[in-house]
Design a protein around this motif. Structure first.
Motif, PDB file in Angstrom:
ATOM      1  N   PRO A   1       0.827  -1.208   0.000  1.00  0.00           N
ATOM      2  CA  PRO A   1       0.000   0.000   0.000  1.00  0.00           C
ATOM      3  C   PRO A   1       0.860   1.258   0.000  1.00  0.00           C
ATOM      4  N   SER A   2       0.334   2.298  -0.640  1.00  0.00           N
ATOM      5  CA  SER A   2       1.070   3.556  -0.742  1.00  0.00           C
ATOM      6  C   SER A   2       0.125   4.729  -0.515  1.00  0.00           C
ATOM      7  N   SER A   3       0.709   5.890  -0.301  1.00  0.00           N
ATOM      8  CA  SER A   3      -0.092   7.089  -0.062  1.00  0.00           C
ATOM      9  C   SER A   3       0.702   8.314  -0.499  1.00  0.00           C
ATOM     10  N   GLY A   4       0.040   9.452  -0.491  1.00  0.00           N
ATOM     11  CA  GLY A   4       0.707  10.701  -0.830  1.00  0.00           C
ATOM     12  C   GLY A   4       0.678  11.008  -2.311  1.00  0.00           C
TER      13      GLY A   4
ATOM     14  N   ARG B   1       4.578   6.319  -5.696  1.00  0.00           N
ATOM     15  CA  ARG B   1       4.043   6.834  -4.446  1.00  0.00           C
ATOM     16  C   ARG B   1       4.748   6.162  -3.280  1.00  0.00           C
TER      17      ARG B   1
ATOM     18  N   ASP C   1       3.312   2.859   2.266  1.00  0.00           N
ATOM     19  CA  ASP C   1       2.758   3.111   3.592  1.00  0.00           C
ATOM     20  C   ASP C   1       2.437   1.760   4.235  1.00  0.00           C
TER      21      ASP C   1
END
Length: 209
Positions: A79-82, A93, A96
């Motif tokens: 999972p990633s964010s931003g 990205r 996260d």
């Protein structure tokens, strides 16, 4: 008190292989020499050189962890964010996920599951646009993933010991018809789980669904 201390010091000196050789007891052959072959003279460090055979539950748990980690490169990425950062034409990205702050974290986790060669192979996926890379000291991902194979059903995993340092993970997967209601066959895979460089790892692996 002094007798107790001396007694333990003497016992330590008489430990086979870790102190002086024990004197022969009455009736024993004075020419007897402690050796690994007769089971005498082995220190703890020598005993620990042999790999501890993993329990079946440990092997199966390692398989499912390996399946999840391999899926980060083929099925569902970490999972990633931003906001996205563009590198070599690809959008990345920041990952996260607890414990996965840098590329070194990801590599170390993979090395606890896979051989060095297989780990390098995974981290090189994407070529000039690798799925994962460090950006300013943080781990970023660009891989978008894919859906599971709709023609595959439940799987069954069995660990088969080949020798003291190698197991084979035998995996069978149900093949489903177009309606996903009937099993029309089985697909079978074998993956090597071996003791390499002081750790138990998969030397070959693949997602089966």
């Amino acid at each position: 008190m002094k007798k107790w201390i001396c007694r333990w010091m003497l016992l330590f000196l008489l430990l086979p292989g870790c102190g002086g050789a024990p004197a022969p007891k009455a009736g024993e052959d004075a020419a007897f020499v402690p050796t690994p072959e007769n089971g005498v003279g082995l220190c703890a460090t020598q005993l620990e050189a042999e790999p501890r055979p993993p329990m079946e539950e440990e092997i199966l748990a390692a398989y499912y962890r390996a399946e999840e980690a391999y899926g980060w490169f083929e099925l569902v990425p970490l999972p990633s964010s931003g906001e996205a950062v563009r590198l070599t034409g690809a959008a990345y990205r920041r990952v996260d996920y607890p414990g996965m702050e840098t590329m070194d974290d990801l590599r170390a986790y993979l090395r606890n599951l896979f051989s060095a060669e297989l780990t390098d192979q995974l981290l090189s996926l994407g070529g000039s646009r690798p799925y994962y890379q460090d950006v300013d000291g943080a781990l970023y991902v660009s891989f978008s993933g894919r859906d599971r194979d709709s023609g595959k059903g439940a799987s069954q995993v069995e660990a088969v010991q080949l020798d003291s340092q190698t197991y084979s993970l035998e995996v069978s997967v149900e093949l489903l018809d177009s309606t996903r209601t009937a099993v029309i066959g089985l697909e079978c895979w074998s993956f090597s789980y071996a003791y390499v460089d002081g750790r138990w790892v998969f030397t070959d692996f693949q997602l089966v669904s």
